[in-house]
Structure formats: structure tokens, C-alpha cells
Design an enzyme around this catalytic site. Structure first.
Site, short mmCIF file in Angstrom:
data_model
loop_
_atom_site.label_atom_id
_atom_site.label_comp_id
_atom_site.label_asym_id
_atom_site.label_seq_id
_atom_site.Cartn_x
_atom_site.Cartn_y
_atom_site.Cartn_z
N SER A 1 30.22 -48.61 28.48
CA SER A 1 31.32 -49.47 28.01
C SER A 1 32.01 -48.81 26.83
O SER A 1 31.38 -48.32 25.91
CB SER A 1 30.79 -50.85 27.62
OG SER A 1 29.75 -50.75 26.68
N SER B 1 26.20 -48.98 26.03
CA SER B 1 27.35 -48.97 25.13
C SER B 1 27.67 -47.56 24.68
O SER B 1 26.78 -46.73 24.48
CB SER B 1 27.07 -49.84 23.89
OG SER B 1 26.03 -49.26 23.11
N ASP B 2 28.97 -47.27 24.50
CA ASP B 2 29.34 -46.04 23.83
C ASP B 2 28.97 -46.18 22.35
O ASP B 2 28.79 -47.28 21.83
CB ASP B 2 30.84 -45.77 24.00
CG ASP B 2 31.20 -44.31 23.78
OD1 ASP B 2 30.32 -43.54 23.36
OD2 ASP B 2 32.36 -43.96 24.03
N SER B 3 28.84 -45.04 21.69
CA SER B 3 28.35 -45.04 20.31
C SER B 3 29.08 -46.04 19.43
O SER B 3 30.32 -45.99 19.33
CB SER B 3 28.48 -43.64 19.72
OG SER B 3 27.74 -42.72 20.49
N ALA C 1 29.86 -49.01 19.77
CA ALA C 1 30.75 -50.00 20.38
C ALA C 1 30.36 -51.41 19.95
O ALA C 1 31.23 -52.26 19.73
CB ALA C 1 30.72 -49.87 21.90
#
Length: 942
Positions: free
Chosen positions: A308, A341-343, A345
């Protein structure tokens, strides 16, 4: 890398290995607690009984539910977080006794980038002894896995995640061009093989989940991550993404995690970092451009992971959106894997977007939206502890937690973590990673990614036998850093362009080299706005390059970009050559010697001066560790370049947004007459358009055929054409199919890429290229935001680029719900997929006049409204008299035909009756299943 420490076998003692101890790596890995490992199953919870979740023969859902029912809240929440690996968050390379007191004593969802060699941006690869060789690395990951299996209550294996957009990120592995380069191959089978190798090497190294492919669609060439996209066409991104995932997930060797979901790659002004908010796009553009690849890759390739993104769209952060992560992703697209999750996020919900008041609220919003696993460079406690508080306080339902954990467990079961949690073939890892066959495919990918943009007067290929001195200069001539960036292999041997040229010239020509200039200058990027005077040292180095060029027969200037100018958080305000590169090029060109410009870069550049004055331009992107060899092969004619652009080259950033596909007339405007007396106020048109690319040979297109020419929305049509190599060299051509909806209820794109094939042709050879069109290439989002194929005419275009259309035709889509009287016109009761001019022969009551077709061809009869058909009499003909197979199909509307009779013709020249169960139908079709079969007469029973 420092010399690796010799290791000795560790015997007996505790089942926990201290990181300081060393071992001799065996050929086959065997875990310690042998009593747990039964024949055909593993006693993960150590109770001596084969539980359902431990039974490989139980159903997937049963195993998930059995394990979930045994898990505590502590164990569930630990599955919902990533622990970043050695020297990122985790301080240990191997388990230590202290792990029994850490949060992950209850398990962990994933460990990311553990011992993959990457430390931090700008630092050299790790010198830890467990990063290489492959066998030692796999052994170390097994030891970490063994902690979770043997030392936690339920023994739930960890998912080892890693990056892999140009080969799996490891100290060493097969190193491919970056994803933008791979896109320029237009080669589905090659991309599948890249995925297969990436996944196989990852699993042999011990990883089970790889963060690839990137399914973002390029829209703004200034964006730093343009190097990571396949291109600007959502269709091409989807097609290549499907193949990459199919290769990676072959036999569930790893899970592939596509990123970044969703609407991530078109930020306002291409801004990055903390400014990544609210892309400026309409809902229709988001759906048709950015959602499209994810939808197709999930449905057609079974993507098991989605990352995401941390942008918001229309004011709503994706990370906190139930609509995007649940309603759309799981509900509409059918996604059955887990969302990571992307870093940061999650953290961005309160630190950037301000839609959550604190971390606890951000956790709640994320989990309720649909997040399964939080992944960032922070302690897992920072996420798990507030998550547990929320459940205990009633802020989050444990049933929501259960749903999120189900998805995580599903992926772990699918990739075999509960059946084969260890990579036991340690010796096999050394044989597999970077093996000769993999390296050969990497070289093929590097060659196929190259695009020849200009070759005035056929300067290329160079004849090594007639060239005595070659001058090479440019900041990228002897640079290898472009092949060793993050998200791929880190310490492989790289052949630079200079080295590739020297290898070709060895014993035949002298190579003169000087750098010429740095990638950027001391005032960059401000020097893109202000023209600072050159320093004496800068001028001296350019003068040296000029002197070399004067002595040489040809000058090769290698310019472009690199890690300083392109990549994550490295968007630009200009697309010009950075630093003093243009000055260097101009000075070398002024010598009057033939100049070959080679570009190594991660985004299109506005090389207007070079396009006008330099005779040869070869775009190499970031061509991987084999890039220097590939470039040299092209320069000296050992390989004929055949790559085509998947991106648009603007002439200036002032034209942006300028990309493919585009709406009609959206990329040109104003007057066309320049100069003092003209009316032109801005530069129009692309420098190089989507699909463009040259070759050392020429290709002729002919004989387009669209069959059938009239379809209903759910029918398929076939587009055929012939392509001939009319030159003297063998070469590749990328044949491109474009479609345009001529009249539509809403504006749509001027040309939509609807098919492509990369073919190889010998001189004089002709190949037939066949494309299939179905509704996914003809759909649009109507004014109600519903996907429909609107009745009407579609322009069908086949060409060598989006602007170089060689063949065209028309396809008509009819409304299946229109009154039958309108469909069954008195003057056209019968239509045919081929030879339509002879279709009426089947109704003229003459046995000597026929309609003839080949396998797959058909003839269709429009029936009276409400006709009930239970049989048809057919007189077939065939010159060779051999038996022929055929089918009779009926349609009751909607374009869907169902087979009601299959048979074999053994007697020709007379009417034979074929009966079947009667039904109401609107159309009857006779389909041929053999070649050169004729139909002389047809009589329909009703």
C-alpha cells in the site's frame, strides 16, 4: 568485501545459536530438534499430535482456521508486523538467547532484507560473513527460521521478504536491467524468465516473498522513480506485470508483492518524500491508467502481495482507505494475499496527512482499512503494542484482527512455509545463484532493452577492422554504480561501456579514454537555472576529451544520469543533461569526427541539441551488469538493436504533462510557424514518441485482416498482418497494435495500445503476426463510471510506433440488445469471418458455389426474432475429400455462442441433416475445425 571467516562445525549445546559462533556449512541443512520433524509433517506446536494446521493433506482453509483458533492475541498481533533485518532494525545476524525476551518470542510476520547486504543509502554492501556465499546465506536464514519454528509456542514460520525489481536484492545474484530497461524489451517471455530466475534465486537464498514487480504507470518524466516503471502504457505495464508475477510465483516458489497501490506515480510537480500527497488526477484517469494494471495482474496472475502506497488521493490517504484496501482491492479485484505497508505509510497518517491524531489512531485506521502487515524501519513494538491496546480497549474488534491474520497465514501456507520451511539444498544455492544460464538471460535482457534513437548515414554499426583509434569519454563511460543500486544485487561484477569497447577492440584498435566531466557540477542542481562559468579544471578535462577525439576515427560519448540524479526522492526540475555533459558533447562534436552518444539514465531526457547535431544516439537506460557488453555488441554490429520506447521524450519540461496515452489534441497547440513573422509561441510535439525505435534493418508491413469485422461486446476479433524484413541484417521488430474508439459517450484516448509482439526475422523472411482483441482492449468508463464496450466503430492501427502507423482498418461493435430486425438485415442474412464476399453462396441453392475457410473460421446466420432451432442441413465440400471436423453453435444474444453439435464430415456434395436440442436463438454459426473446407449450401430447420 573482507575475506570471509573460515567456519568450524558447531556440535551439540543449546538450540539457540549465538551470532558470534561460526559453523562449517553443510551441503544439506538439517534442523536440530529432530523430534519435531516427523515423516511428512512438522509438529510445530510440539504437542506430539498432528494438528490440522500441521497436516499437508488438509485443506488450506481448514489449516488456517485450526491455527488461528490456537493463537493468542499476542501471537496474532506479532504476525501483523515486519522486523527489518540485520543492521536495519535487528542488531543480530543470528538468533541469540536474548530473542526469548524480545517481542518476537511470540513469532513475527516477516523479516525484511535480512543479510541481503544492503546497509543504508550511500554505504557499501555489508561485510557480514553470512551475506555470501549463497550457501552460507541460506544457512543463516534457516537458523533464523529455526528459532521461530523451534522456540516459539506454535512454531509459525517467518516470511523472509526482500526487494527484487532487477534481480533479487542480495550481495550477489543475477543482475538485470532496471525495470524501465526491462519494459523496453517488449518481450513477455523474457520478462517471465526474469521473474522465474528472480524467484528461484530468492528461494535458494532463503527468501519467500519478493517486493516486485512495480505496477506504477509512468506519467511525469521528472519523477525520480521513473527508472522503476515498465512504461507509460497501462496495458503494457499489465502485460509485463502478469508475466513477471507468473515467473516469480511459479510453483509458489515465492510470493510476489506488487507495488505501489495505488495512484502513486503522478504526484503534483513530481515532488517526492514528505510532499508525496494527493496526485492531481481525475477519477477516470486513476481507473484507466493506475488501477488497470493492478486489477489485471491480481485477476490473471494471482498476485499474492500488494504494497500500500503512502500518498493520498482526493484527500484520502490510501493507507487509511477501506474503499481502496478492502472494497476495491479485495472485493472487486478478488485479492487473496496480504497487504504490506510502504515505509512509514502508517506513521504518515498522523505525521504528514494529519488524518490521525497519533500513532495509535493511525494503527486503528490502517488495520480497519485493510492493512495486514506494517513494514518500516522502526521497531515492531511501535506498532504491535498500540495494536494490542486497541483490541483490549475495544477500539478494534479481534475479529478484524482475525481477518487480517488469515490473509497472512494463507500466503505462508501457499508458499510452503508450513511444509518446507527450510531451504535445505545449501550446495544447490551455490550452483543456482548467478549460474551461467541465468547470466546468459541477463545479457539477453540487456541487449533487448537498448533503443537506437538516431543513426544518421548509418554510422553504426562500426567496422572494427576499419577503426584504428576509438575515443571514449563521459561520466558514465567507466561507471558501474547504475547496476549496483538498491532493490537489486549489490556486489556483482559489472562490465562498463569502456570495458565492453576495450574487449571488442583488443588487438584490433586503440582505445583512448578520459572522463571528460563529472555527472553533475559543483553547483548542481542550481546550475540548471543559472549558467555558472566553467572552472579551469572542468575545461582542462573537456580539452583532454577533445584531443582524444581529434586523434581517433570515432568518438563514443557516454552521458546521462545516475544515483545522484535519479531514484527514490530524486525528482528533477529539468530534463536536460546535468552538469557539464552538454558542454562536453558539443566540444567533441566540434572536432568533426563521427560521434556516437550513448545514454545511461533512468528517465527520458530532453536531448534536443544532440538530436539535431549528433549523428548517433543509443539509449541504454540502466542496462544491468552486462550493460557494457550489450552496448559494445550494438556499436560493433554483433547485435542489432530492436528495443522500442515505452515512454515519451518531451522536448522540454514545459510540455509536461506529456505522455502516452493521451486525449485527442491534448499534446499539441498553438501556431506552427516559427520565427520573426510566425505565429508559434511554444514548441510542440515529442522529441521521440511512444513505441519509437530504430534498427540496422528495415521492415515492411502488409496484408492486414480483421476477422470478424463486426462483433458484439463479448466477442473476440482477430487482427492479422504480415511483417517482412526488407534489409540485409537479421533483426527484431516490435509490432504494435493500437485501437481508438472513434465515437464515444465520453472522451477517451487517441490511441490505446492493445497488443504487441517482438519478432525476430532473417533478411527476406516474412512472419504473420496475430493479435486477439477482446473487451478489455475496447472498454471505456462511461459517464456512470461503469466499464462498457460501446457499440460503434473502432479504428484498428498496426505500426512500428504510436506515430508510425503502417496498416489500418475498422472494427464494428454491434449492440446485442438491438431489435432482431435491425440485426438480421434482409440483404445480409449471413456473414463470414473470412471471404465475406462469398458468404451468400451458401444460400443460392447451387452446389457448385461455395464459401471456403480454414480452421477457426466461421459463417454466421442471423435468425428471425424468436426463432426456435433444432437442426440444420449442410452441404460441405473439400478438395482432398478427407474427413473434416466442425461445430454448430447458437447464440441467444450478448455475443456469446455455445456449441450444440460437434461432428465429422465424411460425405461431401449433398445436404446432410444435423439435429440437436431445440432452443430459441438469435444467431446460428458453423465453425470449421480443419483447413480448406467449403460450405456449399445451408438450410436451417425451425
Amino acid at each position: 568485501m573482507k575475506k570471509l571467516i573460515a567456519m568450524t562445525l558447531l556440535l551439540g549445546g543449546s538450540t539457540l545459536l549465538c551470532a558470534q559462533k561460526t559453523v562449517k556449512i553443510p551441503a544439506v541443512y538439517k534442523p536440530v530438534k529432530s523430534e519435531m520433524y516427523k515423516k511428512g509433517w512438522i509438529d510445530f506446536n510440539k504437542n506430539g499430535v498432528k494438528d490440522v494446521y500441521e497436516d499437508p493433506n488438509a485443506s488450506l482453509d481448514a489449516r488456517i482456521e485450526d491455527l488461528l483458533s490456537q493463537m493468542t492475541l499476542e501471537e496474532k498481533t506479532c504476525q501483523m508486523v515486519t522486523l527489518y533485518g540485520y543492521k536495519r532494525v535487528l542488531k543480530d545476524d543470528l538468533p541469540t538467547p536474548e530473542w526469548k525476551q524480545m517481542l518476537w518470542k511470540d513469532g513475527i510476520g516477516a523479516i525484511d532484507e535480512h543479510l541481503n547486504g544492503f546497509q543504508q543509502w550511500g554505504l557499501p554492501p555489508s561485510d557480514n560473513p553470512y551475506v555470501w556465499p549463497a550457501s552460507r546465506h541460506a544457512w543463516a536464514l534457516n537458523e533464523v527460521q529455526r528459532f521461530f519454528i523451534e522456540e516459539t509456542r506454535l512454531g509459525i514460520p517467518v516470511d523472509f521478504t526482500n526487494e527484487g525489481i532487477r534481480g533479487v536484492e542480495s550481495y550477489r545474484a543475477t543482475n538485470f536491467p532496471t525495470q524501465l530497461g526491462l519494459g523496453h524489451t517488449w518481450n513477455r517471455e523474457l520478462i517471465r524468465q526474469v521473474g522465474l530466475i528472480t524467484g528461484r534465486e530468492a528461494r535458494m537464498l532463503g527468501y519467500t516473498n519478493v517486493y516486485a514487480p512495480i505496477l506504477d504507470v509512468g506519467r511525469d518524466q521528472r519523477w525520480g522513480r521513473y527508472e522503476e516503471v515498465y512504461g507509460e502504457s497501462p496495458y503494457l505495464v499489465a502485460e509485463l506485470g502478469i508475466e513477471m508475477v507468473r515467473g516469480m510465483q511459479h510453483s509458489h516458489q515465492v510470493a510476489a508483492t506488487g507495488k505501489h497501490f495505488v495512484a502513486y506515480s503522478n504526484n503534483k510537480g513530481a515532488r517526492e518524500g514528505m510532499a508525496r500527497v494527493d496526485p492531481q488526477m481525475s477519477p477516470r484517469e486513476v481507473e484507466m491508467i493506475h488501477v488497470y494494471p493492478f486489477k489485471r495482474v491480481i485477476k490473471e496472475a494471482g498476485l499474492l502481495g500488494v504494497m500500500s502506497s503512502y500518498n493520498d488521493y482526493d484527500g484520502v490517504p490510501i493507507q487509511g482507505s477501506y474503499y481502496w484496501l478492502t472494497t476495491r482491492l479485495r472485493g472487486e479485484m478478488g485479492f487473496r494475499g496480504y497487504v504490506v505497508s510502504d515505509s512509514d505509510a502508517v506513521e504518515y497518517l498522523y505525521t504528514k496527512h494529519s488524518t490521525a491524531k497519533d500513532m495509535k489512531e493511525a494503527v486503528r485506521q490502517s488495520v480497519e482499512a485493510g492493512l495486514n502487515v506494517r513494514c518500516t524501519f522502526r521497531s515492531p513494538d511501535s506498532y504491535v503494542l498500540p495494536l494490542r491496546e486497541l483490541v483490549k480497549e475495544g477500539g478494534l474488534s479481534e475479529e478484524v484482527i482475525n481477518d487480517r491474520v488469515r490473509d497472512i497465514l494463507r500466503v505462508k501456507f501457499l508458499v510452503g512455509l508450513f511444509d518446507t520451511p527450510y531451504q535445505t539444498d545449501l550446495a544447490g544455492a551455490d550452483k543456482e545463484v548467478e549460474k551461467a544460464e541465468n547470466e546468459s538471460l541477463a545479457l539477453q535482457a540487456s541487449r533487448e532493452s537498448l533503443v537506437l534513437l538516431k543513426n544518421e548515414n548509418n554510422v553504426l554499426p562500426l567496422d572494427i577492422n576499419n577503426v584504428k583509434k576509438i575515443a571514449v569519454c563521459g561520466p558514465n563511460a567507466d561507471e558501474e554504480g547504475y547496476a549496483l543500486t538498491h532493490y537489486g544485487p549489490l556486489a556483482v561484477e559489472v562490465t562498463t561501456v569502456l570495458e565492453g569497447i576495450r574487449q571488442k577492440a583488443e588487438g584490433k584498435a586503440e582505445v583512448l579514454y578520459t572522463k571528460g566531466c563529472d555527472l553533475v557540477d559543483a553547483n548542481w542542481p542550481e546550475s540548471e537555472l543559472i549558467d555558472y562559468p566553467m572552472t579551469d579544471s572542468e575545461q582542462a578535462e573537456i580539452d583532454k576529451a577533445v584531443e582524444n577525439a581529434r586523434q581517433a576515427d570515432v568518438a563514443v560519448v557516454v552521458l546521462g544520469g545516475g544515483q545522484r540524479t535519479c531514484g527514490e526522492n530524486k525528482s528533477r526540475s529539468s530534463l536536460d543533461l546535468p552538469g557539464r555533459q552538454l558542454k562536453l558533447l558539443q566540444a567533441v562534436q566540434a572536432t568533426g569526427k563521427p560521434v556516437v552518444l550513448v545514454l545511461i539514465n533512468g528517465r527520458p531526457l530532453s536531448i534536443n541539441w544532440a538530436d539535431k547535431f549528433v549523428p548517433v544516439i543509443l539509449e541504454a537506460w540502466y542496462p544491468g551488469s552486462k550493460g557494457g557488453t550489450a552496448v559494445a555488441d550494438v556499436l560493433f554490429g554483433d547485435y542489432n538493436p530492436g528495443g522500442k520506447l515505452t515512454v515519451t521524450f518531451p522536448k522540454s519540461v514545459g510540455q509536461i504533462p506529456f505522455n502516452f496515452p493521451c486525449k485527442p489534441s491534448s499534446q499539441i497547440d498553438g501556431g506552427k510557424n516559427p520565427g520573426l513573422d510566425g505565429n508559434m509561441s511554444r514548441v510542440n510535439g515529442a522529441l521521440y514518441s511512444f513505441g519509437y525505435g530504430l534498427s540496422y534493418t528495415t521492415f515492411e508491413y502488409s496484408d492486414i485482416e480483421i476477422s470478424p469485422k463486426v462483433i458484439t461486446p463479448n466477442q473476440k476479433a482477430t487482427v492479422r498482418c504480415k511483417v517482412t524484413n526488407t534489409g540485409k541484417r537479421a533483426g527484431d521488430e516490435v509490432v504494435q497494435l493500437y485501437v481508438r474508439d472513434i465515437l464515444s459517450s465520453v472522451t477517451t484516448y487517441e490511441k490505446n495500445l492493445a497488443g504487441f509482439e517482438r519478432i525476430h526475422l532473417q533478411p527476406g523472411e516474412t512472419k504473420e503476426v496475430v493479435f486477439t482483441l477482446d473487451r478489455k482492449q475496447l472498454e471505456l468508463l462511461d459517464k456512470h463510471m461503469e466499464w462498457v464496450v460501446e457499440p460503434g466503430d473502432f479504428s484498428i492501427m498496426v505500426g512500428a510506433s504510436s506515430e508510425d502507423i503502417r496498416l489500418s482498418g475498422k472494427l464494428t461493435v454491434e449492440d446485442p440488445n438491438a431489435p432482431m430486425q435491425a440485426q438480421a438485415k434482409p440483404d445480409a442474412p449471413v456473414t463470414a469471418s473470412t471471404n465475406p464476399e462469398s458468404a451468400m453462396n451458401v444460400l443460392d441453392k447451387k452446389m457448385n458455389t461455395v464459401w471456403e475457410g480454414n480452421k477457426g473460421d466461421y459463417i454466421t446466420f442471423a435468425l428471425e426474432n424468436g426463432s426456435k432451432v433444432d437442426g440444420v442441413s449442410i452441404a460441405f465440400s473439400r478438395g482432398n475429400g478427407l474427413p473434416a471436423e466442425f461445430e454448430i453453435q447458437l447464440s441467444s444474444g450478448g455475443g456469446q455462442f455455445l456449441t450444440v453439435y460437434s461432428g465429422t464430415v465424411s460425405e461431401y456434395g449433398k445436404l446432410i441433416s444435423y439435429t440437436f436440442k431445440g432452443t430459441t436463438a438469435s444467431d446460428l454459426r458453423i465453425v470449421l475445425n480443419d483447413d480448406r473446407v467449403g460450405v456449399a449450401e445451408v438450410k436451417i430447420n425451425d
